[in-house]
Design an enzyme around this catalytic site. Structure first.
Site, PDB file in Angstrom:
ATOM      1  N   ARG A   6     -12.024  27.769 -17.807  1.00 55.88           N
ATOM      2  CA  ARG A   6     -12.434  27.051 -19.027  1.00 55.88           C
ATOM      3  C   ARG A   6     -13.475  25.969 -18.746  1.00 55.88           C
ATOM      4  NH1 ARG A   6      -9.982  23.006 -22.817  1.00 55.88           N
ATOM      5  NH2 ARG A   6     -10.372  23.664 -24.963  1.00 55.88           N
ATOM      6  N   ILE A  32     -14.832  23.906 -28.755  1.00 53.98           N
ATOM      7  CA  ILE A  32     -14.094  24.966 -28.072  1.00 53.98           C
ATOM      8  C   ILE A  32     -12.633  24.755 -28.487  1.00 53.98           C
ATOM      9  CG2 ILE A  32     -13.936  23.550 -25.962  1.00 53.98           C
ATOM     10  CD1 ILE A  32     -13.851  26.101 -24.304  1.00 53.98           C
ATOM     11  N   SER A  33     -11.979  25.838 -28.907  1.00 57.17           N
ATOM     12  CA  SER A  33     -10.631  25.705 -29.468  1.00 57.17           C
ATOM     13  C   SER A  33      -9.624  25.222 -28.423  1.00 57.17           C
ATOM     14  CB  SER A  33     -10.168  27.043 -30.034  1.00 57.17           C
ATOM     15  OG  SER A  33     -11.018  27.470 -31.072  1.00 57.17           O
ATOM     16  N   GLN A  34      -8.534  24.637 -28.932  1.00 55.09           N
ATOM     17  CA  GLN A  34      -7.419  24.211 -28.083  1.00 55.09           C
ATOM     18  C   GLN A  34      -6.828  25.455 -27.392  1.00 55.09           C
ATOM     19  OE1 GLN A  34      -4.097  22.997 -30.443  1.00 55.09           O
ATOM     20  NE2 GLN A  34      -2.975  22.145 -28.708  1.00 55.09           N
TER      21      GLN A  34
END
Ligand code: SAH
Length: 187
Positions: A6, A32-34
């Site tokens: 990530r 950027i999503s959790q």
């Protein structure tokens, strides 16, 4: 998810936080999503190694990479050109060969490659877009956040059995809005 680094999907100044469980800015007002939400949504899709998947909102490409680890072929649409281009380079650099990216308004899906066994939307429209439901394969599953700007959004699971479409309301979520010049065709 462990196989997808990530920290390579965010700017240098956010890399130290890349393995914390929260969203991070990726520029252009997007995030950027959790990781937890990536996991929840991915699990709901019940992917198998042959699955054809459509994603709306490529963003950083992190969710795209997670999908590519699990599915056969991933198609992903992003409407911010710079994000689309960075994601393309990043995913190619990491060696993902089963991903095709498109720059444009994903409200209308990507009909040329339909039907899809799974569809994931990582930005929130205020209704379930009919074109996406139409591109869902028989026994297909779509997961998306739905909610008007400034209102509570709900994560919704749409499943298709023949002509029977079922919608399940799952939980409260917070995503950036789906924007674009689309003509609204609510399902
Ligand atoms: N899954 C991505 C989420 C990025 S945020 C990640 O974790 O990095 C959602 C993305 O949806 C943003 O990049 C935004 O530009 C994009 N988006 C918003 N409306 C869109 C539309 N109509 N078509 C395609 N992409 C859209």
């Amino acid at each position: 998810m462990d196989r997808v680094p990530r920290h390579l999907f965010v700017d240098a100044r956010h890399q130290a936080q890349a393995y914390n469980d929260h969203p991070l800015p990726i520029g252009y007002g997007q995030t950027i999503s959790q990781p937890y939400m990536v996991a929840v949504m991915t699990e709901l899709l019940q992917l198998d190694p042959q699955a054809r998947v459509l994603e709306i909102g490529t963003g950083s490409g992190f969710q795209t990479a997670v999908l590519a680890e699990l599915a056969g072929q991933v198609f992903s649409v992003e409407q911010v050109l710079a994000l689309h281009e960075v994601a393309r380079e990043r995913l190619a650099g990491l060696g993902y060969r089963n991903v095709e990216l498109r720059y444009g308004d994903g409200y209308h899906g990507w009909p040329e490659h339909a039907p899809y066994d799974a569809i994931i939307v990582t930005c929130a429209p205020d209704h379930v877009p009919a074109p996406l439901v139409e591109q869902l394969a028989n026994e297909g599953r779509m997961v998306l956040p739905v909610g008007a700007v400034g209102r509570e959004q709900r994560l919704v699971l749409v499943t298709r059995r023949g002509e029977h479409i079922q919608q399940r309301d799952l939980m409260a979520v917070a995503f950036v809005p789906l924007t674009g010049g689309h003509e609204q065709i609510p399902y």
